[in-house]
Motif scaffolding. Structure first.
Motif, PDB file in Angstrom:
ATOM      1  N   MET A   1      18.403 -14.555 -32.397  1.00  0.00           N
ATOM      2  CA  MET A   1      17.669 -15.453 -31.522  1.00  0.00           C
ATOM      3  C   MET A   1      16.451 -14.751 -30.940  1.00  0.00           C
ATOM      4  SD  MET A   1      18.922 -17.157 -27.929  1.00  0.00           S
ATOM      5  CE  MET A   1      18.870 -15.545 -27.147  1.00  0.00           C
ATOM      6  N   THR A   2      16.638 -13.525 -30.492  1.00  0.00           N
ATOM      7  CA  THR A   2      15.523 -12.771 -29.912  1.00  0.00           C
ATOM      8  C   THR A   2      14.450 -12.517 -30.957  1.00  0.00           C
ATOM      9  OG1 THR A   2      17.060 -11.719 -28.370  1.00  0.00           O
ATOM     10  CG2 THR A   2      14.910 -10.687 -28.646  1.00  0.00           C
ATOM     11  N   ALA A   3      14.854 -12.139 -32.159  1.00  0.00           N
ATOM     12  CA  ALA A   3      13.888 -11.890 -33.225  1.00  0.00           C
ATOM     13  C   ALA A   3      13.143 -13.170 -33.591  1.00  0.00           C
ATOM     14  CB  ALA A   3      14.604 -11.322 -34.448  1.00  0.00           C
ATOM     15  N   PHE A   4      13.856 -14.292 -33.616  1.00  0.00           N
ATOM     16  CA  PHE A   4      13.229 -15.581 -33.927  1.00  0.00           C
ATOM     17  C   PHE A   4      12.196 -15.932 -32.869  1.00  0.00           C
ATOM     18  CE2 PHE A   4      12.923 -20.166 -33.610  1.00  0.00           C
ATOM     19  CZ  PHE A   4      12.810 -20.579 -34.941  1.00  0.00           C
ATOM     20  N   HIS A   5      12.561 -15.811 -31.605  1.00  0.00           N
ATOM     21  CA  HIS A   5      11.636 -16.154 -30.532  1.00  0.00           C
ATOM     22  C   HIS A   5      10.445 -15.193 -30.489  1.00  0.00           C
ATOM     23  CE1 HIS A   5      14.806 -18.603 -28.128  1.00  0.00           C
ATOM     24  NE2 HIS A   5      14.133 -19.345 -28.982  1.00  0.00           N
ATOM     25  N   PHE A   6      10.678 -13.923 -30.770  1.00  0.00           N
ATOM     26  CA  PHE A   6       9.571 -12.966 -30.799  1.00  0.00           C
ATOM     27  C   PHE A   6       8.582 -13.338 -31.900  1.00  0.00           C
ATOM     28  CE2 PHE A   6       7.831  -8.813 -32.299  1.00  0.00           C
ATOM     29  CZ  PHE A   6       7.051  -8.546 -31.183  1.00  0.00           C
ATOM     30  N   SER A   7       9.113 -13.732 -33.062  1.00  0.00           N
ATOM     31  CA  SER A   7       8.249 -14.153 -34.167  1.00  0.00           C
ATOM     32  C   SER A   7       7.467 -15.409 -33.790  1.00  0.00           C
ATOM     33  CB  SER A   7       9.096 -14.408 -35.420  1.00  0.00           C
ATOM     34  OG  SER A   7       9.812 -13.251 -35.801  1.00  0.00           O
ATOM     35  N   ASP A   9       6.604 -16.324 -30.773  1.00  0.00           N
ATOM     36  CA  ASP A   9       5.598 -15.964 -29.782  1.00  0.00           C
ATOM     37  C   ASP A   9       4.380 -15.313 -30.440  1.00  0.00           C
ATOM     38  OD1 ASP A   9       7.329 -16.911 -27.873  1.00  0.00           O
ATOM     39  OD2 ASP A   9       8.173 -14.944 -27.407  1.00  0.00           O
ATOM     40  N   LEU A  10       4.609 -14.507 -31.467  1.00  0.00           N
ATOM     41  CA  LEU A  10       3.488 -13.912 -32.197  1.00  0.00           C
ATOM     42  C   LEU A  10       2.621 -14.994 -32.833  1.00  0.00           C
ATOM     43  CD1 LEU A  10       5.211 -10.884 -33.988  1.00  0.00           C
ATOM     44  CD2 LEU A  10       3.623 -10.781 -32.057  1.00  0.00           C
ATOM     45  N   ALA A  11       3.286 -15.998 -33.422  1.00  0.00           N
ATOM     46  CA  ALA A  11       2.543 -17.099 -34.051  1.00  0.00           C
ATOM     47  C   ALA A  11       1.809 -17.919 -33.003  1.00  0.00           C
ATOM     48  CB  ALA A  11       3.497 -17.968 -34.860  1.00  0.00           C
ATOM     49  N   HIS A  12       2.480 -18.172 -31.874  1.00  0.00           N
ATOM     50  CA  HIS A  12       1.868 -18.991 -30.821  1.00  0.00           C
ATOM     51  C   HIS A  12       0.645 -18.291 -30.223  1.00  0.00           C
ATOM     52  CE1 HIS A  12       1.529 -20.670 -26.667  1.00  0.00           C
ATOM     53  NE2 HIS A  12       1.688 -21.792 -27.336  1.00  0.00           N
ATOM     54  N   ALA A  13       0.659 -16.958 -30.186  1.00  0.00           N
ATOM     55  CA  ALA A  13      -0.467 -16.193 -29.657  1.00  0.00           C
ATOM     56  C   ALA A  13      -1.576 -15.996 -30.676  1.00  0.00           C
ATOM     57  CB  ALA A  13       0.021 -14.835 -29.151  1.00  0.00           C
ATOM     58  N   LEU A  15      -1.292 -14.276 -33.465  1.00  0.00           N
ATOM     59  CA  LEU A  15      -1.218 -12.943 -34.065  1.00  0.00           C
ATOM     60  C   LEU A  15      -0.542 -12.953 -35.426  1.00  0.00           C
ATOM     61  CD1 LEU A  15      -0.141 -10.973 -30.858  1.00  0.00           C
ATOM     62  CD2 LEU A  15      -2.440 -11.132 -31.857  1.00  0.00           C
ATOM     63  N   TRP A  16       0.043 -14.085 -35.801  1.00  0.00           N
ATOM     64  CA  TRP A  16       0.761 -14.179 -37.073  1.00  0.00           C
ATOM     65  C   TRP A  16       0.720 -15.620 -37.541  1.00  0.00           C
ATOM     66  CZ3 TRP A  16       6.718 -13.359 -37.908  1.00  0.00           C
ATOM     67  CH2 TRP A  16       6.964 -13.039 -39.248  1.00  0.00           C
ATOM     68  N   ALA A  17       0.267 -15.851 -38.743  1.00  0.00           N
ATOM     69  CA  ALA A  17       0.133 -17.216 -39.264  1.00  0.00           C
ATOM     70  C   ALA A  17       1.446 -17.673 -39.878  1.00  0.00           C
ATOM     71  CB  ALA A  17      -0.998 -17.274 -40.294  1.00  0.00           C
ATOM     72  N   GLN A  18       2.235 -18.405 -39.092  1.00  0.00           N
ATOM     73  CA  GLN A  18       3.516 -18.938 -39.548  1.00  0.00           C
ATOM     74  C   GLN A  18       3.679 -20.351 -39.006  1.00  0.00           C
ATOM     75  OE1 GLN A  18       5.937 -17.359 -41.544  1.00  0.00           O
ATOM     76  NE2 GLN A  18       4.373 -15.778 -41.849  1.00  0.00           N
ATOM     77  N   ASN A  19       4.355 -21.212 -39.789  1.00  0.00           N
ATOM     78  CA  ASN A  19       4.618 -22.586 -39.343  1.00  0.00           C
ATOM     79  C   ASN A  19       6.100 -22.706 -39.018  1.00  0.00           C
ATOM     80  OD1 ASN A  19       4.990 -25.325 -38.955  1.00  0.00           O
ATOM     81  ND2 ASN A  19       3.609 -25.920 -40.610  1.00  0.00           N
ATOM     82  N   PHE A  20       6.418 -22.627 -37.738  1.00  0.00           N
ATOM     83  CA  PHE A  20       7.817 -22.669 -37.312  1.00  0.00           C
ATOM     84  C   PHE A  20       8.377 -24.088 -37.274  1.00  0.00           C
ATOM     85  CE2 PHE A  20       6.841 -18.431 -36.194  1.00  0.00           C
ATOM     86  CZ  PHE A  20       8.039 -17.738 -36.091  1.00  0.00           C
ATOM     87  N   TYR A  21       7.527 -25.075 -37.486  1.00  0.00           N
ATOM     88  CA  TYR A  21       7.960 -26.465 -37.389  1.00  0.00           C
ATOM     89  C   TYR A  21       8.276 -27.076 -38.757  1.00  0.00           C
ATOM     90  CZ  TYR A  21       5.902 -25.812 -32.784  1.00  0.00           C
ATOM     91  OH  TYR A  21       5.599 -25.334 -31.538  1.00  0.00           O
ATOM     92  N   ALA A  22       7.779 -26.455 -39.825  1.00  0.00           N
ATOM     93  CA  ALA A  22       7.954 -27.048 -41.153  1.00  0.00           C
ATOM     94  C   ALA A  22       8.447 -26.082 -42.218  1.00  0.00           C
ATOM     95  CB  ALA A  22       6.632 -27.679 -41.615  1.00  0.00           C
ATOM     96  N   ASP A  23       8.196 -24.799 -42.059  1.00  0.00           N
ATOM     97  CA  ASP A  23       8.589 -23.818 -43.068  1.00  0.00           C
ATOM     98  C   ASP A  23      10.114 -23.663 -43.074  1.00  0.00           C
ATOM     99  OD1 ASP A  23       9.061 -21.643 -44.687  1.00  0.00           O
ATOM    100  OD2 ASP A  23       7.373 -20.480 -43.922  1.00  0.00           O
ATOM    101  N   PHE A 218      -0.353  -7.856 -25.131  1.00  0.00           N
ATOM    102  CA  PHE A 218      -0.858  -7.205 -26.340  1.00  0.00           C
ATOM    103  C   PHE A 218      -2.070  -7.948 -26.878  1.00  0.00           C
ATOM    104  CE2 PHE A 218      -0.968  -6.879 -30.971  1.00  0.00           C
ATOM    105  CZ  PHE A 218      -1.103  -5.493 -31.126  1.00  0.00           C
ATOM    106  N   ALA A 219      -1.988  -9.288 -26.908  1.00  0.00           N
ATOM    107  CA  ALA A 219      -3.112 -10.086 -27.408  1.00  0.00           C
ATOM    108  C   ALA A 219      -4.348  -9.893 -26.535  1.00  0.00           C
ATOM    109  CB  ALA A 219      -2.717 -11.562 -27.456  1.00  0.00           C
TER     110      ALA A 219
END
Length: 223
Positions: A1-7, A9-13, A15-23, A218-219
């Motif tokens: 859970m912590t790793a998921f939320h950290f990932s 947060d990186l996308a939301h900031a 810092l990382w291009a990921q789609n957490f809503y569809a991927d 960090f951002a």
């Protein structure tokens, strides 16, 4: 859970291009995390029922979960005003704990009850897709049931169905283990796990603000 939320947060900031809503890589992780979360909660309810935990102690713990759910709603409304969390995992947990408490005496019936609760989600989706009632169950004041044809816009959504079925299966597994292999749910756990288990709710509430603060700092420094 912590790793998921950290990932996340990186996308939301940015810092990382990921789609957490569809991927599917991320959406199925969420399903697995929530399933484990509720299954373990069901195990805990089985232990509490076997130890004859009284209603006063139950209500104290329930009030903590419900209060934490309100804090999540308030915090998410501040951070995500257009997709705030109105029925996330803690909201669902508060409702399901009441049902679990009232059905603790069902014993072996919890397995088929759980299967029916999970199946009802998919049966309802199929039936509503051919019915004019679909728009009714998609509305916010009833979509917490889970019988929807369109997922609501919210950052966390854990409706009663099908997730009550997972909690019921956790209870059923707990009663089965207590009857057949009681040592599995007894004895001392390793100290770090015991600490996390004892303080699971505060950890759940605090880990995201801490992670968001670190990622934001960090951002900012990077910019």
């Amino acid at each position: 859970m912590t790793a998921f939320h950290f990932s996340f947060d990186l996308a939301h900031a940015g810092l990382w291009a990921q789609n957490f809503y569809a991927d599917p890589f991320w959406t199925w992780q969420r399903v697995a995390i929530v399933s484990l979360f509720l299954f373990c909660a069901g195990l805990g309810q089985a232990v509490a029922a076997r130890q004859a935990v009284g209603w006063p102690r139950f209500w104290r713990r329930w009030a903590q979960v419900a209060g934490a759910a309100l804090l999540v709603s308030a915090g998410s409304a501040f951070m995500f005003p257009n997709s705030w969390i109105y029925f996330g995992v803690l909201h669902g947990m508060a409702a399901m704990l009441l049902v679990a408490r009232l059905t603790a005496r069902c014993g072996g019936w919890l397995w088929p009850m759980g299967a029916l609760a999970i199946a009802s989600k998919f049966i309802a989706a199929y039936a509503l897709s051919m019915s004019a009632s679909a728009t009714f169950f998609n509305q916010k004041y009833v979509n917490w049931l889970g019988w929807i044809t369109q997922k609501p816009i919210t950052e966390d959504y854990v409706p009663i169905f099908p997730w009550l079925g997972v909690l019921w299966w956790g209870m059923a597994a707990g009663f089965w283990l207590l009857q057949r292999y009681p040592q599995c749910l007894q004895g001392a756990a390793p100290r770090p796990l015991a600490w996390l288990g004892r303080w699971s709710l505060p950890y759940y509430l605090l880990h995201q603000p801490v992670l968001i603060g670190l990622v934001s700092a960090f951002a900012w420094a990077r910019a």
